[in-house]
Design an enzyme around this catalytic site. Structure first.
Site, mmCIF file in Angstrom:
data_model
loop_
_atom_site.group_PDB
_atom_site.id
_atom_site.type_symbol
_atom_site.label_atom_id
_atom_site.label_comp_id
_atom_site.label_asym_id
_atom_site.label_seq_id
_atom_site.Cartn_x
_atom_site.Cartn_y
_atom_site.Cartn_z
ATOM 1 N N LYS A 33 0.823 -1.215 0.000
ATOM 2 C CA LYS A 33 0.000 0.000 0.000
ATOM 3 C C LYS A 33 0.859 1.269 0.000
ATOM 4 C CE LYS A 33 -1.638 0.989 4.025
ATOM 5 N NZ LYS A 33 -0.897 2.211 4.422
ATOM 6 N N THR A 34 1.828 1.322 0.905
ATOM 7 C CA THR A 34 2.665 2.520 1.011
ATOM 8 C C THR A 34 3.478 2.723 -0.263
ATOM 9 O OG1 THR A 34 2.816 2.258 3.417
ATOM 10 C CG2 THR A 34 4.494 3.626 2.351
ATOM 11 N N ASP A 226 -4.656 8.019 3.097
ATOM 12 C CA ASP A 226 -4.144 6.712 3.523
ATOM 13 C C ASP A 226 -5.017 6.163 4.658
ATOM 14 O OD1 ASP A 226 -2.450 4.526 3.734
ATOM 15 O OD2 ASP A 226 -1.029 5.548 5.048
ATOM 16 N N GLU A 227 -5.071 4.845 4.783
ATOM 17 C CA GLU A 227 -5.798 4.169 5.865
ATOM 18 C C GLU A 227 -7.240 4.674 5.966
ATOM 19 O OE1 GLU A 227 -4.525 1.657 7.114
ATOM 20 O OE2 GLU A 227 -2.395 1.868 7.546
ATOM 21 N N GLN A 257 -9.395 -4.586 7.520
ATOM 22 C CA GLN A 257 -8.553 -4.183 8.645
ATOM 23 C C GLN A 257 -9.115 -2.971 9.379
ATOM 24 O OE1 GLN A 257 -4.145 -4.667 8.116
ATOM 25 N NE2 GLN A 257 -4.651 -4.865 5.951
ATOM 26 N N ARG A 594 -0.287 -10.804 10.316
ATOM 27 C CA ARG A 594 1.014 -10.234 10.733
ATOM 28 C C ARG A 594 2.135 -11.263 10.552
ATOM 29 N NH1 ARG A 594 -0.117 -5.992 9.529
ATOM 30 N NH2 ARG A 594 -2.007 -7.011 8.802
#
Length: 660
Positions: A33-34, A226-227, A257, A594
C-alpha cells in the site's frame, strides 16, 4: 524517468496511473500500500502536476513525511513540497487562515489533553458538580473528557456513548450533557480548540462557506487519503467537501482491517465510498509480499465469511510454507509454557527474538505469559497495555501482601493508607510514624481506627494473617474483598481492571509460599533486562507482546495468537452486537496476517478467567470461554487449513541463556 511498469505489479501500476476521478484502492494486508502511494506521488509530479496541488492525508505526520521522502528519492525534491500531513495538522493550517469566519481569532490556542481535562473540571465546578459524593462514582475529569470526545468523534449523543462504553456512568447522563454544553461555551469564550474541534470547525468552515470550499478544492486538485478504513464520520465529510470541485480523490485502505471503532473510526466510510463518490473505480491490490500461501489460505477463508466486504483473495509468489498450527492447551499456564518452549526452540534455530510476537485481544491476556517469560529470562516489550506487575491496581494488592509479609514495610503501608477514603498525606504520615517509627505495629489507637473504618478493616484482616501458613491465593482472595470498594472509588475504569486482579489470584494460586510469590513479583522488569542481561549479537533484542490493535501495520517471522476462544476472540462484550462481531472478525484477520512464516494459534481447554467474565457479560455460561473461536469453526476452517496439537504439560525447565 521512473520505469513504473518494472517497479510495480499490474494492480499497483493501475492505481498509480489512475489520476482523474474518484478511486478506491483496496490494499490487502502486505500488498504494498505505502509503495503504491509513494509511486503515485512521484507519478503525478513527473506528469507536471504542481506539488502544492497535491494533498496527501495520513494518520501520523511521520507517515506522510516518510512517503514524501521516499517519493523525492525516486524522482527529485519537488515531491517533498507536496502538501502532506494528518487531518488535524491540515485543519490547523486552514483554520489559522479562516478562523474569523467561524467566530474565532486566528491566534486561537490548541489545548493538549491535560489542559482540556482541566477545562472540563472548571466547567464541572461552575455547574456545582465539583463536589459530588465519591461513593456515587461520578466520573472524574479524564473520563468526562473521554466521553465528550467519543461523542464528537462518533457523531453520537452522550447517552449512546454511555450505554455502549461507560454503562457505570449512565445515571449521570443529564449532568454530563450539561458539562459538554458548558465545555463548548467555555472553549469558545476563551478562544480554545481541543483536538476534536479542529475537525469539527474545519467541516463547519467548508460546509458553511462556499467560497472557501471552492478555493481549497481548486488548490488541492489531487487528494490522496491513507488508511481510509480508519477515518471517522467527520474526516469522511471533510474529504467529500474538499473534493467538491473535481472529485479527484484516491483513498487507500483495507475494509478487512477496520478495527478502530472504539476511537470513532467508521467502517461504513470505506464500504460506502463508491456510493458517496458516484462512478468511483475500485482497484484491488491482492498480491501479498509478507506471508506464505498456507497463512493466506486461512485468512482468506476467515474474511470470506464477513457480512460486508469487498471481495478479494490474497496470493503470494513466496512459495510453499508450513500450515498454521492450532494448539489446545490444558489451561492458561500450559498455554504460556507452550509459547515459552517454542520461543526457545526458535531462538535455538536462529530466529531473532525481535522477529517473534505474541498477540492477544485484551492486554490482560498476557498476564500469565509475562510471568512465565520473566521466569525463563526471556526479554520482551509489551505494547497496547501496561506491563502486568506495574499496573497501579496490581501494585495496590501487592502492597497488602507485602505488609502481611513484613509489617514494617513503610513504603507499602503508605501506598495502602493513601488508597483509604478520608486519609491524606499528613494523616498517612502520622499513622506510619506510630506503627513503624514508634514500633507499635498493628496496636493502633482505637480513636484513629474509629475515625478511619477502611484502616480498621485492613488491620482486622492483617491481625488474622499468618504468612507462614496462609497460601498466597487465599490471601489475595481475602484482600480482594476488602479492596473492591476502594478500587471503585479510585478508578473510573474499575470494571476493566477486574481481569488483571483475577489473573493475579490465579497466578498466586500456583505458589506454596507468600515469600516465593512476592520474590517472583519483584523480578526486574524485562525492559531493564534487555540492557543488563548481557545478550550479544543477534539475540540483543526482545520479543514483542502486543494487543492486536497495537500490532496493525507490523509483521514478524513467527506470530503466536493466544486465547483464540469464544468470549476472548471474539470478545464476550461483542456477543449481542452483530457489527461488533464483524469487527472482531477483522481483528482476527489483522492478527493472523502479521505472520510471515509461522502462525500458531492457542486456546486453553480449561479457562479459569471465565468466572469474572460471567459476572460482567450479563450471565453468559462459563463454558463459552472454552469453545474454539467461531472464526475457526465456520466451514470447518480449523480442520481444513490447520494442523492441530494438544498440550498438557511436561515442558523442559530451560532458561533463555542456555540456548544462546
Amino acid at each position: 524517468m521512473i520505469n513504473y511498469k518494472k517497479e510495480l505489479n499490474p494492480a499497483q501500476l493501475k492505481a498509480v496511473e489512475s489520476t482523474e476521478g474518484p478511486y478506491l484502492v483496496i490494499a490487502g494486508a502486505g500488498s504494498g500500500k505505502t509503495r503504491t502511494l509513494v509511486y503515485r506521488v512521484a507519478y503525478l509530479v513527473e506528469k507536471g502536476v504542481k506539488p502544492d496541488h497535491i494533498l496527501l492525508l495520513t494518520f501520523t505526520r511521520k507517515a506522510s513525511q516518510e512517503m514524501l521522502r521516499r517519493a523525492a528519492k525516486l524522482l527529485d525534491d519537488r515531491c517533498e513540497r507536496v502538501a502532506g500531513g494528518t487531518f488535524h495538522s491540515f485543519a490547523n493550517m486552514v483554520l489559522r487562515k479562516y478562523a474569523k469566519l467561524i467566530g474565532f481569532p486566528s491566534n486561537f490556542t490548541i489545548t493538549d489533553e491535560s489542559d482540556a481535562e482541566d477545562a472540563v473540571n472548571i466547567v464541572r465546578e461552575k455547574l456545582g458538580l465539583g463536589h459530588m459524593d465519591r461513593s456515587k462514582h461520578f466520573p472524574r475529569k479524564g473520563a468526562l473528557l473521554d466521553v465528550i470526545s467519543k461523542s464528537v468523534n462518533k457523531s453520537q449523543d452522550i447517552g449512546s456513548v454511555l450505554a455502549l462504553e461507560y454503562p457505570q456512568f449512565s445515571e449521570w447522563e443529564e449532568e454530563i450533557k450539561r458539562i459538554k454544553e458548558g465545555y463548548i461555551k467555555y472553549k469558545h469564550a476563551k478562544s480554545l480548540m481541543d483536538y476534536d474541534d479542529l475537525l469539527v470547525f474545519l467541516k463547519k468552515l467548508l460546509h458553511e462557506h462556499k467560497e472557501v470550499r471552492a478555493r481549497l478544492s481548486g488548490q488541492y486538485k489531487y487528494i490522496m487519503v491513507d488508511e481510509y478504513q480508519d477515518t471517522n464520520k467527520l474526516q469522511a465529510d471533510i474529504v467529500r467537501l474538499l473534493a467538491s470541485e473535481h472529485d479527484n480523490v484516491m483513498v487507500v485502505g483495507d475494509d478487512s482491517q477496520s478495527i478502530y471503532s472504539f476511537r470513532g473510526a467508521n467502517f461504513k466510510n470505506i464500504i460506502d465510498f463508491p456510493k458517496v463518490f458516484k462512478g468511483a473505480t475500485v482497484i484491488m491490490l491482492e498480491e501479498n509480499y509478507r506471508s506464505t500461501q498456507p497463512i493466506l489460505d486461512l485468512t482468506n477463508e476467515v474474511i470470506k465469511n464477513a457480512d460486508e466486504k469487498f471481495e478479494k483473495t490474497l496470493f503470494t509468489n513466496k512459495g510453499a510454507g508450513k500450515a498454521p498450527i492450532f494448539v489446545e492447551a490444558r489451561d492458561e499456564n500450559v498455554q504460556s509454557k507452550y509459547v515459552v518452549q517454542k520461543v526457545l526452540e526458535l531462538v535455538d534455530d536462529g530466529v531473532m527474538l525481535k522477529d517473534i510476537a505474541v498477540l492477544f485481544r485484551a492486554g490482560w491476556h498476557s498476564n500469565d505469559l509475562e510471568i512465565e517469560l520473566a521466569n525463563h529470562g526471556i526479554p520482551f516489550l509489551k505494547y497496547g497495555g501496561q506491563r502486568f506487575v506495574e499496573a497501579a491496581h496490581i501494585k495496590d494488592i501487592l502492597s497488602y501482601l507485602r505488609i502481611a509479609h513484613n509489617p514494617a514495610d513503610q513504603v507499602n503501608w503508605h501506598r495502602a493508607l493513601m488508597l483509604m477514603r478520608g486519609i491524606g498525606e499528613k494523616t498517612a504520615g502520622r499513622i506510619t510514624e506510630q506503627m513503624i517509627d514508634k514500633k507499635q505495629g498493628l496496636d493502633i489507637d482505637e480513636g484513629i481506627l474509629k475515625k478511619h473504618p477502611d484502616l480498621a478493616d485492613l488491620v482486622d484482616i492483617l491481625r488474622g494473617v499468618k504468612p507462614q501458613e496462609h497460601l498466597p491465593g487465599a490471601l489475595i482472595k481475602g484482600f480482594l474483598e476488602y479492596y473492591g470498594p476502594l478500587l471503585k472509588a479510585k478508578y473510573d475504569d474499575y470494571h476493566k481492571r477486574a481481569p488483571d486482579l483475577n489473573s493475579l489470584e490465579r497466578i498466586a494460586g500456583r505458589y506454596k509460599s507468600l515469600e516465593s510469590f512476592l520474590t517472583d513479583m519483584a523480578l526486574e522488569p524485562p525492559e531493564k533486562s534487555i540492557l543488563e542481561a548481557g545478550l550479544k549479537g543477534k539475540h540483543d533484542h526482545a520479543m514483542t507482546l502486543s494487543t492486536i490493535h497495537s500490532a496493525k501495520g507490523l509483521e514478524w517471522h513467527t506470530v503466536f495468537l493466544i486465547y483464540v476462544a469464544e468470549g476472548h476472540l471474539p470478545s464476550y462484550q461483542a456477543m449481542e452486537d452483530k457489527d461488533a462481531i464483524e469487527e472482531e472478525r477483522r481483528l482476527f484477520y489483522v492478527a493472523a496476517t502479521r505472520a510471515k512464516d509461522n502462525l500458531i494459534l492457542l486456546k486453553p481447554a480449561i479457562d479459569r478467567s471465565a468466572r469474572w467474565m460471567k459476572n460482567y457479560s450479563g450471565g453468559y455460561a462459563g463454558s463459552i470461554f472454552t469453545e474454539v473461536s467461531r472464526f475457526l469453526q465456520e466451514g470447518s476452517i480449523l480442520e481444513r487449513f490447520m494442523e492441530v496439537e494438544k498440550a498438557g504439560g511436561g515442558f523442559d525447565d530451560v532458561e533463555f541463556e542456555d540456548v544462546i
